[in-house]
Design a protein around this motif. Sequence first.
Motif, PDB file in Angstrom:
ATOM      1  N   ARG A 357     -59.128  73.946-126.758  1.00  0.00           N
ATOM      2  CA  ARG A 357     -58.615  73.636-128.098  1.00  0.00           C
ATOM      3  C   ARG A 357     -57.636  72.462-128.059  1.00  0.00           C
ATOM      4  O   ARG A 357     -57.689  71.561-128.896  1.00  0.00           O
ATOM      5  N   ASP A 358     -56.741  72.455-127.045  1.00  0.00           N
ATOM      6  CA  ASP A 358     -55.754  71.374-126.922  1.00  0.00           C
ATOM      7  C   ASP A 358     -56.424  70.027-126.664  1.00  0.00           C
ATOM      8  O   ASP A 358     -56.028  69.002-127.228  1.00  0.00           O
ATOM      9  N   LYS A 361     -58.204  68.915-129.847  1.00  0.00           N
ATOM     10  CA  LYS A 361     -57.230  68.414-130.818  1.00  0.00           C
ATOM     11  C   LYS A 361     -56.691  67.049-130.383  1.00  0.00           C
ATOM     12  O   LYS A 361     -56.449  66.161-131.198  1.00  0.00           O
ATOM     13  N   GLU A 364     -58.451  63.906-131.509  1.00  0.00           N
ATOM     14  CA  GLU A 364     -58.249  63.464-132.893  1.00  0.00           C
ATOM     15  C   GLU A 364     -57.175  62.374-133.008  1.00  0.00           C
ATOM     16  O   GLU A 364     -57.221  61.540-133.898  1.00  0.00           O
TER      17      GLU A 364
END
Length: 600
Positions: A357-358, A361, A364
Amino acid sequence: MSATLNNVQDLQEFLQAEYYSNQFRPVELKEYLKINHTIYAVDSKAESGMTFSRLLHYKYSDSLKKMDPDHLVALVTEVIPNYSCLVFCPSKKNCENVAEMLCKFLKKEYLKHKEKEKCELINNLRSISGGHLCPVLKRTVPFGVAYHHSGLTSEERKLLEEAYSTGVLCLFACTSTLATGINLPARRVILRAPYVAKEFLKRSQYKQMIGRAGRAGIDTIGESILILQEKDKQKVLELISRPPENCYSHLVQEFNKGIQTLFLSLIGLKIATNLGDIYRFMNGTFFGVQQKILLKEKSLWKITVESLRYLTEKGLLQKCPNPESEEELHCNFHITKLGKASFKGTIDLAYCDILYRDLKKGLEGLVLENLLHLIYLTTPYDLVSQCDPDWMIYFRQISQLSPAEQNVASLLGVSESYIAKKASGQATRKKVDKDTVNRLYLSFVLHALLKETNVWNVSEKFNLPRGSIQNLLTAAASFSSSVLHFCEELEEFWVYRALLVELTKKLTYCVKAELIPLMEVTGVLEGRAKQLYSTGYRSLMHLANADPDVLIKTIDHLSRRQARQIVSSAKMLLQEKAEALQEEVEELLRVPTDVPSAKA
């Protein structure tokens, strides 16, 4: 072989081994307890478990009584400087205080014992730390005394341990970690209290510590003295008479994490890929041997099925029915791309989805103007819970960030105003993820270290032990390498790969960028790399083509053997790099087999 293991039969069954026991000890160990001025011998035959041995007779001034209520000065001066002594203390700070306190009351004659060697040790400690020297060691080493705990850097520990082994140092004030894995025996071992931090001693810890007493081939006897208060007397008597604690399998950790990691490895390595084979494997583990003791509510079969289901639900494994058999036992499992990435990167399963997830993210809005964002992504998750930020230091650091670095903090949701409130002790209404805040603080420590490359300066800036900073750096270098392998398996994270290769190198060597190529050579550490660089050897090619005789003349304290090793290692590294490039060239020039022909 172990004196601190009780249930050896379980281990014997697991290893399918023969087992014999022997009570022989090369050097006799005598155990004592000290209460106030009286020393008692541990005696299992006595009704109370101990017998009177002697009274301590040592002239104590009023100031010494206040400074040394445990009579450590009296106990250590009976053996040092001619023999060695270890004083185990409950905490790191206590080690340093005890070392300093003892030196205040030791006679001046102690300064003359191996004076030349102690001066050399101080110079070496200063040399490996870039001119820095711990003020406590500066005061205690001349007396042959030092502290030993995780707050020291690995280089400092190595020098101090060598000095103790050769008799230059005669006393260590140390924590319980010295009792395991380090061969530093002593004539006398003193346990300052029956506690490790605030926890009462376990039998195995006690045996490990007193087991340091008695040096085979040097001493004819070893002795241990446990200092205790009257209030702890009964607990201590129970401690010394009870058998050691049992040894249990660590496969059952939090959320059965150990078993799940094992299953991912078994399937990833294709050692066992169906439910039946995995269950048979589990029966052969140490955990399998101890299942009747460790498993109260669930069977081993149920835990195996549940762990595989958990890994499947997490997207790490994929269940594939066996066309030849419909039985659940023969159901096959395959590792998914995410599972393979976690397995190849040895990522803790508790954190693999958080890491994914990190990284996702991060794509982005990855900030590439500085290293802070990338460092944050490679700061180990398992150190976050141990982090206790100094909020004033945190505020000072966050208020000095460049605009690009501030961008990183805001992307993570950590604002300067939030840290300012924490520093001033005000209540914070805004909910901020504590783990993110702590992880960013550790990232600041690592970022400062890569900029300054000096553990001592960073230690002072963040008010952290230099050993803790070095441990953080080592853990970050290892985790960065793991994240790199994780990204190599997942195509969506290709953008991170080259960046992580460079960051891993920087974290591994933690020196100025120009020194990194030299430090890849066997036997070249930071000090030697600086010498080589300043005398013109600035690349692998320079070292590979160097003349060992010229190296000896131009580099201080370099032996002929070391010079030859440096040249041969550089040649080998250069050859490996050339071969890798040659393979790449051949791959690029190879004609593809699927080129469309005129006929097609």
